[in-house]
Motif scaffolding. Structure first.
Motif: not given
Length: 509
Positions: A214-234
């Protein structure tokens, strides 16, 4: 669910050279990094008369849709939108325009971006009526009533661009997803029914974010250690799944802004279905996978490259007795219910339904994973044109191969470079031409570096060895190397002289 993708036929020219994706097209600039762009009006579009209809629910883009007994799909051999009647096998083109990425189908109308002009187009599949809206590049997206939200994921090496287009108002906005570098190798953006999820790589950590439609607002859902901590989404249904550096799988339910732990012990998620999650516990090629659920139950199953999962069946590409095969497996028994030795050119799927295009075949194979059935339809034989090595490297159709004359006269360096090009295109036909007798390369997931440099490391009388130096579109692409066949993972390529030809020896690589 992963594929190779799926619009790879148009992008082969990018394999062996370093290329940066550029935003281009009528009436759009590079999206803002920190805020929504000012609203713009699409002055050249055509707006049909308003219909007094209630806005429908969210409709996600796809590369295949089952429509009243027919299959609507993007043909990977020419990128044209086609329709096949399942009963008769008759087929026709829906539009003469090539498709930029996926399409959105709703109420008899298909929406997509033109692969050449990048114009956003809608076509009535019944009568062919076409409306041109605006020049915006839609790779994947979602339609919410009269609003389209979509991403341009082909500006590789740059932050992904997201667009919101209001069909009734004829206006659009854009947003640049900071820290989400576009890459052909990983899915780092997913569309839920209420928000878009994406990965933002930051210094020392990776963050899963949501972008409100609706407004392009951004929220943080999850934070992982390491720049590759999360590297893909399903995505399964409208829920999001991902693994993190702590070897846990998390789920974000649609409409909920928090991530919950789903199961533990997973390095990588490969596919999600109603039966559970297919994942890998340790590094290496995925010859063995695990099927688990949030009740803590899991079982090890035979692996391979998953094309699609639906209900209690999955379709795999595997090596069976040294040959590439297409295999359907039923769970929880882990029983093979279908197997065909073949060389896969490409696949198109929406999860339940799969179309498989095979090299040197005059049929398209159609699988319904809900029922476990297979059908096939006539098509022009998928044959290759023998060309010079230079012509093969420059080909954009995916329907050429090096001629025998070109291979016989090639140096070991030329063969090494040609083999690397075929690897990056996932061109199984050419790979087979270049392999030594009895050798094979296991089917692997998408692997498209920005460039690959071959460097001779060992030279013998009838053998030579090359090291492979990769340059990636996104730094996190390197995280995929541990899951590839040994030759790619080690970055090593061995060639031997066999019957006057230089051939690739995978055992020595």
């Amino acid at each position: 669910m992963k594929k190779r993708s799926l619009f790879c036929a148009l992008i082969f020219m990018f394999i062996c050279v370093s290329v940066s994706g550029l935003f281009s097209g009528c009436g759009r600039g590079e999206p803002s990094e920190t805020q929504v762009s000012s609203e713009s009006t699409a002055s050249q579009m055509t707006i049909p008369p308003e219909k007094n209809e209630e806005p429908s629910g969210p409709v996600a883009s796809c590369e295949l849709e089952y429509v009243d007994g027919s299959v609507l799909f993007v043909d990977p051999t020419d990128r044209l939108l086609k329709l096949i009647d399942v009963t008769s096998g008759n087929s026709r083109e829906v539009s003469g325009r090539t498709v930029y990425g996926e399409f959105i189908f709703e109420d008899g109308t298909v929406w997509f971006s033109d692969g050449v002009t990048e114009e956003l187009v809608s076509v009535d599949i019944a009568d062919g009526t076409e409306t041109v809206w605006f020049s915006l590049p839609m790779s994947r997206g979602i339609k919410l009533g009269n609003v389209l939200i979509f991403a341009d994921e082909r500006s590789w090496g740059k932050d992904t661009a997201v667009y919101k287009y209001d069909i009734q108002k004829g206006s659009w906005e854009n947003r640049r997803l900071t820290g989400n570098i576009s890459s052909p190798n990983r899915e780092t953006v997913q569309f839920g029914s209420e928000c878009l999820w994406y990965i933002s790589a930051k210094t020392g950590k990776s963050v899963v974010c949501s972008l409100d439609y609706s407004d392009f607002g951004v929220e943080t859902v999850f934070t992982s250690d390491g720049e590759n901590g999360v590297f893909e989404l399903e995505l399964y249904g409208w829920d999001l799944y991902f693994a993190d550096s702590g070897k846990n799988v998390y789920r974000v339910r649609d409409g909920v802004g928090e991530a919950e732990e789903f199961l533990s012990g997973a390095l990588r998620v490969y596919s999600v279905s109603s039966e559970g999650i297919f994942y890998q516990k340790s590094y290496g090629y995925p010859s063995k996978l695990y099927l688990g659920n949030n009740a803590g139950r899991n079982v090890d199953v035979k692996g391979g490259i998953i094309i699609a999962s639906w209900g209690n069946r999955s379709l795999f590409r595997r090596i069976v007795d040294g040959e590439e095969s297409l295999v359907m497996v039923k769970y929880p028994e882990d029983t093979v219910v279908y197997s065909r030795e073949c060389s896969v050119f490409d696949t198109v799927t929406n999860g339940r339904y799969v179309l498989v295009f095979m090299n040197e075949s005059r049929y398209i194979y159609f699988f319904d994973l809900e029922t476990g059935t297979e059908e096939y339809f006539d098509m022009p034989r998928l044959e290759r044109n023998g060309v010079s090595l230079e012509e093969y490297m420059a080909d954009t159709t995916g329907l050429s191969c090096p001629s025998l004359v070109a291979l016989a006269n090639a140096t070991d360096k030329e063969i090494a470079d040609t083999f690397v090009c075929a690897l990056c295109r996932n061109d199984r036909y050419t790979l087979d031409l270049l392999l030594a007798e009895g050798e094979y390369v296991a089917p692997f997931d998408r692997f498209m570096p920005m460039s690959v440099k071959t460097e001779r490391t060992v030279t013998g009388e009838d053998s030579v060895k090359y090291g492979l130096v990769y340059s990636f579109y996104a730094p996190s692409d390197s995280v995929l190397l541990p899951y590839l066949p040994d030759m790619l993972r080690k970055g090593s390529l061995s060639l031997v002289r066999e019957d006057g030809f230089w051939k690739v020896d995978t055992n020595a690589s």
